[in-house]
Design an enzyme around this catalytic site. Structure first.
Site, PDB file in Angstrom:
ATOM      1  CG  ASN A  61      -1.787   1.184   1.360  1.00  0.00           C
ATOM      2  OD1 ASN A  61      -2.194   1.549   2.446  1.00  0.00           O
ATOM      3  ND2 ASN A  61      -2.095   1.838   0.261  1.00  0.00           N
ATOM      4  CD  GLU A  78       1.127 -22.765  -1.867  1.00  0.00           C
ATOM      5  OE1 GLU A  78       0.814 -23.938  -2.071  1.00  0.00           O
ATOM      6  OE2 GLU A  78       1.563 -22.019  -2.761  1.00  0.00           O
ATOM      7  CD  GLU A 117       3.058 -28.843  -9.585  1.00  0.00           C
ATOM      8  OE1 GLU A 117       2.396 -28.309  -8.684  1.00  0.00           O
ATOM      9  OE2 GLU A 117       3.486 -28.207 -10.583  1.00  0.00           O
TER      10      GLU A 117
HETATM   11  C1  NOJ Z   1       1.847 -25.355  -5.224  1.00  0.00           C
HETATM   12  C2  NOJ Z   1       0.381 -25.323  -5.012  1.00  0.00           C
HETATM   13  O1  NOJ Z   1      -0.076 -24.028  -4.732  1.00  0.00           O
HETATM   14  C3  NOJ Z   1       0.054 -26.268  -3.867  1.00  0.00           C
HETATM   15  O2  NOJ Z   1      -1.309 -26.181  -3.532  1.00  0.00           O
HETATM   16  C4  NOJ Z   1       0.456 -27.669  -4.244  1.00  0.00           C
HETATM   17  O3  NOJ Z   1       0.261 -28.495  -3.139  1.00  0.00           O
HETATM   18  C5  NOJ Z   1       1.930 -27.720  -4.640  1.00  0.00           C
HETATM   19  N1  NOJ Z   1       2.250 -26.707  -5.586  1.00  0.00           N
HETATM   20  C6  NOJ Z   1       2.282 -29.074  -5.236  1.00  0.00           C
HETATM   21  O4  NOJ Z   1       1.617 -29.254  -6.435  1.00  0.00           O
HETATM   22 CA    CA Z   2       1.143 -21.943  -5.228  1.00  0.00          CA
END
Ligand code: NOJ
Ligand code: CA
Length: 683
Positions: free
Chosen positions: A186, A476, A383
């Site tokens: 900001n 995460e 992934e």
């Molecule tokens: C990053 C993602 O945001 C997460 O949710 C996932 O668990 C990991 N990559 C592994 O794919």
């Molecule tokens: Ca991510």
């Protein structure tokens, strides 16, 4: 539908100002309520535009041009061939969403232009004014002298009026694989560096957010500062050989959007981006279903279980069944399973993911059959490590495997560095990849939740199997970094959230990781960052996020045992819906607090989420949105009186009381806290 008028005086006017024999032509389009206005002026240095909200200037005269790969410029000197005006007023229904019925009411002008320098091509500038903002885009029609346009850059300028406050996040292109996962800053406008959109501005009593709508077969637009600091400029993501966009004519560019509001609520209750996208193209939408989900996920980020096979492997058949049982018993529709497929040892080191074969301790067919028998959806996972050619080679087979097993939702992921041969993550090439995945998924009857995605530009209207995405610094980060500060989630609704649903993955109850701490310390004995990692909120705020951060796929991210420990608080997650009839902001101040009420789609019940930053607050919430003829029972999940995100984050209180329309509910939020309220109609 559209009514074409000839030149409508109320929409567009030509002002010929004669000075030194020069004529200046102006065309304006104003929203139906007269508040939002965009004005174009043909000057000796090309077409310029400006934007007003009432009499307040939001964007001062700004240039519009394109640089082609051969060095020529389109838009430096133009003549106007023709101007058409039209208007529209219709209502449409979302397949799912934060509001069921959306009003598309706007006025439009199409200014047909001729470039007076080489190449002497014709193109159109199309602009719309809605009550909640303005937008414009370029159309390149078919013409003899033009078959393909190779754009080196788009020079759409946004000269911001004054030096307002701005919320932005760093979009530096060469950053490894920018997935938009940064904390918002900001500052004043003149402190901006490369910025992602949506980017949100606040003047006294006026708000604007710049973004784009319908990003199709084109590079993403970021903003960079010009010379004076408040003169922001478009900057397209890189492409091969300096060509940022290559298109055959005819084509339209994405809309450049400026959402406008007189208060914070007007930013949130704003449907400009959706209105600028094409209507739904999927005929049978019966398989597209919003859902809450849990998953084999948080344990992987905490590090106490692993994606790859081994002693601590998370995705075993047995563990998956445990999650399915818990989902079935708790009104959770989906279970995400990450790390079932072989190849995780190569993540970030070759990325040789195998999309078809399971590790030995996981039986996909058995798990899928079990889930089906319990009425639970499995959410598959792809992934890719951002290895696009590999994924594109295998995607059909990989989708087929899931379809065969009755799996109709997939979380995709692109967590990996940009590869030298793959250009920018957000360039035209990559934009087209993300679109291909969504279109193909629609053919296979699969819903997509994309992580490390391209930003949302409202495509969910056209392809409603494009459910949600990350593109945010999500939960995460709290597991393995210094995490997200308490203010983060009271900035997101007004910035990232303006583009569309966020897969933030809320609902961590063990905010201090008390139940996992010993194991984590043993595994990561040298890792000081992990040792101090935690979630920077109270439990009550975690509940509130289910309502404040909109997503049609909403994860309850914590471990099963943590939900069992706080079973009474978990009741809110059991009850809260993910699809809404309506959304009403109760109070808001960007970066400070945000309270929103949403009504269950097709139901009578309302749910409120209220969140604050590091400050504690007392709110009087006016229940004037409730139906006057109904009495409701409110269950209030709030911070305990002595709660505090830092020192006492797990203390909460649950209270019940009757409420009616017009009542005022006083609630107290702890520092870094929140409240979640389920308001159910009493039969
Ligand atoms: C990053 C993602 O945001 C997460 O949710 C996932 O668990 C990991 N990559 C592994 O794919
Ligand atoms: Ca991510």
């Amino acid at each position: 539908m559209f009514k074409i008028f000839s030149l409508l005086i109320s929409l567009s006017f030509i002002l010929m100002l004669f000075s030194c024999h020069q004529a200046v032509e102006m065309h304006a389009v104003t929203s139906p309520d007269g508040k939002s206005k965009i004005t174009f002026t043909n000057t000796s240095s090309g077409m310029r535009y400006e934007v007003h909200r009432d009499l307040f200037e939001i964007i001062t005269p700004s240039d519009l041009s394109f640089e082609l790969i051969d060095g020529s410029i389109i838009g430096k000197r133009v003549s106007i061939i023709d101007v058409e005006a039209s208007s529209s007023d219709e209502e449409w229904e979302q397949v799912w969403g934060e509001k069921r019925f959306i009003q598309d009411q706007h006025n439009e002008i199409r200014i047909k232009l001729k470039n007076e320098e080489d190449p002497k091509i014709e193109y159109h500038l199309v602009a719309r004014a809605y009550n909640d903002g303005v937008a414009f885009r370029f159309h390149f029609p078919e013409q003899d002298i033009l078959s393909t346009l190779q754009i080196a850059d788009e020079h759409t300028h946004f000269n911001i009026s004054g030096n307002p406050d701005v919320w932005w996040n760093d979009g530096y292109l060469k950053n490894i694989a920018d997935p938009y996962e940064k904390i918002f800053q900001n500052t004043k406008v003149d402190k901006i560096d490369y910025a992602n959109t949506p980017i949100t501005f606040e003047w006294e009593g006026k708000f604007a957010a710049i973004h784009e709508a319908n990003l199709t077969d084109y590079s993403e637009m970021k903003l960079k500062p010009g010379k004076s600091g408040n003169d922001l400029r478009s900057f397209l993501a890189e492409g091969p050989n300096g060509i940022k966009v290559e298109r055959k004519v005819p084509f339209d560019t994405p809309w450049r959007t400026i959402q406008l509001a007189d208060n914070e609520a007007g930013l949130i209750e704003n449907y400009l981006i959706l209105n600028l996208n094409e209507p739904n193209q999927i005929e049978d939408v019966s398989w597209i279903q919003p859902m809450k989900y849990i998953g084999i996920w948080w344990s992987l980020h905490l590090g106490i279980e692993t994606w790859m096979a081994g002693d601590r492997h998370g995705a075993t058949t047995e563990n998956a069944k445990r999650y399915i049982d818990f989902a079935a018993a708790n009104n959770i529709q989906g279970v995400l399973i990450e790390g079932w497929n072989a190849g995780w040892e190569t993540w970030l080191d070759g990325d040789e993911f195998n999309f078809l074969d399971a590790y030995d301790d996981f039986d996909l067919e058995e798990v899928a059959t079990y889930a089906k028998s319990k009425g639970v959806d499995i959410i598959g996972h792809h992934e890719t490590g951002d290895d696009i050619p590999r994924y594109e080679n295998e995607i059909r087979e990989a989708f087929e495997l899931y379809r065969k097993n009755g799996i109709r939702a997939i979380k995709t992921g692109y967590a990996g560095p940009t590869r030298p041969d793959q250009y920018d993550k957000h360039g035209q090439w990559k934009v087209n990849h993300y679109r291909m995945v969504e279109e193909l998924a629609a053919e296979y009857g699969i819903m997509i939740d994309a992580h490390e995605p391209i930003k949302d530009t409202g495509l969910r209207r056209t392809l409603p199997n494009s459910m949600t995405r990350e593109g945010v610094r999500g939960m995460e980060w709290n597991a393995w970094s210094d995490g997200n500060p308490p203010s983060h989630t009271v900035i997101l609704p007004f910035t990232r959230g303006l583009s569309g649903p966020i897969d933030y993955t809320p609902g961590i109850f063990d905010v201090l990781f008390e139940n996992s701490r010993d194991e984590m310390n043993e595994i990561f004995s040298d890792d000081e960052v992990r040792k101090n990692a935690r979630v920077h909120t109270t439990i009550a705020k975690q509940l509130a996020l289910f309502v404040t951060l909109y997503s049609p796929m909403q994860m309850a991210a914590d471990l099963i045992e943590n939900y069992e420990q706080y079973d009474d608080a978990f009741q809110f997650i059991r009850d809260v819906p993910v699809d809404w009839e309506d959304t009403k902001v109760i109070n808001a101040k960007i970066g400070q607090y945000y309270t929103v009420a949403r009504q269950e789609r097709g139901g009578k019940d309302w749910f409120i989420g209220s969140t604050t930053n590091e400050e504690e607050r007392v709110f009087d919430l006016n229940m004037d949105f409730l139906d006057e003829n109904i009495t409701y029972k409110a269950t209030i999940y709030r911070d305990a009186d002595d709660a505090n995100w830092e020192t006492n984050p797990t203390a909460y209180t649950i209270e019940e009381r009757e409420v009616k329309s017009g009542d005022v509910l006083e609630i107290k939020l702890a520092a870094g806290g929140g409240a979640a309220i389920a308001i159910k109609a009493i039969e």
